[in-house]
Design an enzyme around this catalytic site. Structure first.
Site, mmCIF file in Angstrom:
data_model
loop_
_atom_site.group_PDB
_atom_site.id
_atom_site.type_symbol
_atom_site.label_atom_id
_atom_site.label_comp_id
_atom_site.label_asym_id
_atom_site.label_seq_id
_atom_site.Cartn_x
_atom_site.Cartn_y
_atom_site.Cartn_z
ATOM 1 N N HIS A 12 7.070 7.088 -1.477
ATOM 2 C CA HIS A 12 8.012 6.113 -0.933
ATOM 3 C C HIS A 12 7.695 5.829 0.533
ATOM 4 O O HIS A 12 7.009 6.613 1.196
ATOM 5 C CB HIS A 12 9.442 6.668 -0.960
ATOM 6 C CG HIS A 12 9.958 7.000 -2.308
ATOM 7 N ND1 HIS A 12 10.729 6.138 -3.039
ATOM 8 C CD2 HIS A 12 9.839 8.127 -3.057
ATOM 9 C CE1 HIS A 12 11.055 6.715 -4.199
ATOM 10 N NE2 HIS A 12 10.519 7.920 -4.224
ATOM 11 N N TYR A 41 14.525 12.784 -0.664
ATOM 12 C CA TYR A 41 13.103 13.090 -0.817
ATOM 13 C C TYR A 41 12.864 14.582 -0.601
ATOM 14 O O TYR A 41 13.609 15.240 0.123
ATOM 15 C CB TYR A 41 12.263 12.334 0.221
ATOM 16 C CG TYR A 41 12.537 10.853 0.319
ATOM 17 C CD1 TYR A 41 12.328 10.017 -0.770
ATOM 18 C CD2 TYR A 41 12.993 10.298 1.511
ATOM 19 C CE1 TYR A 41 12.567 8.648 -0.661
ATOM 20 C CE2 TYR A 41 13.232 8.931 1.626
ATOM 21 C CZ TYR A 41 13.025 8.116 0.534
ATOM 22 O OH TYR A 41 13.263 6.766 0.649
ATOM 23 N N HIS A 117 6.618 4.173 -5.773
ATOM 24 C CA HIS A 117 7.944 3.841 -6.303
ATOM 25 C C HIS A 117 7.897 2.533 -7.098
ATOM 26 O O HIS A 117 8.455 2.409 -8.166
ATOM 27 C CB HIS A 117 8.929 3.734 -5.125
ATOM 28 C CG HIS A 117 10.362 3.647 -5.518
ATOM 29 N ND1 HIS A 117 11.357 3.372 -4.620
ATOM 30 C CD2 HIS A 117 10.970 3.780 -6.723
ATOM 31 C CE1 HIS A 117 12.521 3.344 -5.268
ATOM 32 N NE2 HIS A 117 12.304 3.588 -6.536
ATOM 33 N N LYS A 137 11.058 -3.441 -5.835
ATOM 34 C CA LYS A 137 10.873 -3.544 -4.396
ATOM 35 C C LYS A 137 9.436 -3.173 -4.078
ATOM 36 O O LYS A 137 8.714 -2.709 -4.954
ATOM 37 C CB LYS A 137 11.871 -2.686 -3.631
ATOM 38 C CG LYS A 137 12.119 -1.303 -4.186
ATOM 39 C CD LYS A 137 13.177 -0.641 -3.329
ATOM 40 C CE LYS A 137 13.596 0.714 -3.829
ATOM 41 N NZ LYS A 137 14.553 1.321 -2.914
ATOM 42 N N CYS A 139 8.233 -0.852 -2.071
ATOM 43 C CA CYS A 139 8.027 0.560 -1.747
ATOM 44 C C CYS A 139 6.921 1.173 -2.607
ATOM 45 O O CYS A 139 6.973 1.041 -3.821
ATOM 46 C CB CYS A 139 9.349 1.301 -1.967
ATOM 47 S SG CYS A 139 9.247 3.075 -1.697
#
Ligand SMILES: [Zn+2]
Length: 155
Positions: A12, A41, A117, A137, A139
């Site tokens: 990420h 995380y 991700h 997204k 990421c």
């Protein structure tokens, strides 16, 4: 003792601008504000290349919906350029630390897959490839699966 099986590492970014600083403490506070028990995380790599352990590997993370049970979440500080656009903003020290960390994790958990991700986005047209138009997204703003595929092969 580890009671969960690890077979996935998800990369990420923090989606913060490369011109701003997000300390591990600030990151943890943001995630606590989400109602989580701490940082979602397991590891956080700041722009100076430091690797901050944020959550024990034995604990399930909160970073990739539907994939947390069997995975480890690793985030790097950045992911947006000075104008707020998604970009690979990793510093040379972040690139080095990320590679070292992944190498160690892959040795500890053989057979582990590494992906970004965005690679966990749904395959909308069902062609078996998660294409940029399908990303939920951006990421982590670089092609993690491609960059680390040799790490997996060297296992
Ligand atoms: Zn992410």
């Amino acid at each position: 003792m580890l009671t969960r099986k690890i077979n996935l590492i998800v990369i990420h970014c923090t989606a913060s601008r490369c011109t701003s600083t997000l300390t591990p403490q600030q990151l943890e506070r943001m995630h606590l504000a989400n109602g989580w028990s701490g940082c979602g995380y397991h590891y956080y790599i700041t722009r100076d290349g430091r690797i901050h352990p944020m959550r024990p590997i034995s604990a399930v993370g909160a970073h990739a919906k539907g994939y947390n049970t069997n995975s480890i979440g690793v985030a790097y500080e950045g992911g947006l350029d000075a104008n707020g656009k998604p970009a690979d903003t990793r510093t040379p020290m972040q690139i080095l630390s990320l590679r070292m960390l992944l190498q160690a994790l892959v040795r500890t958990f053989p057979g582990t897959r590494i992906c970004g991700h965005r690679d966990l986005s749904p395959d909308l047209n069902g062609n078996g490839i998660i294409e940029p138009s399908e990303y939920i997204k951006m990421c982590p703003c670089f092609n993690a699966a491609e960059e680390y595929k040799l790490l997996i092969r060297e296992q």
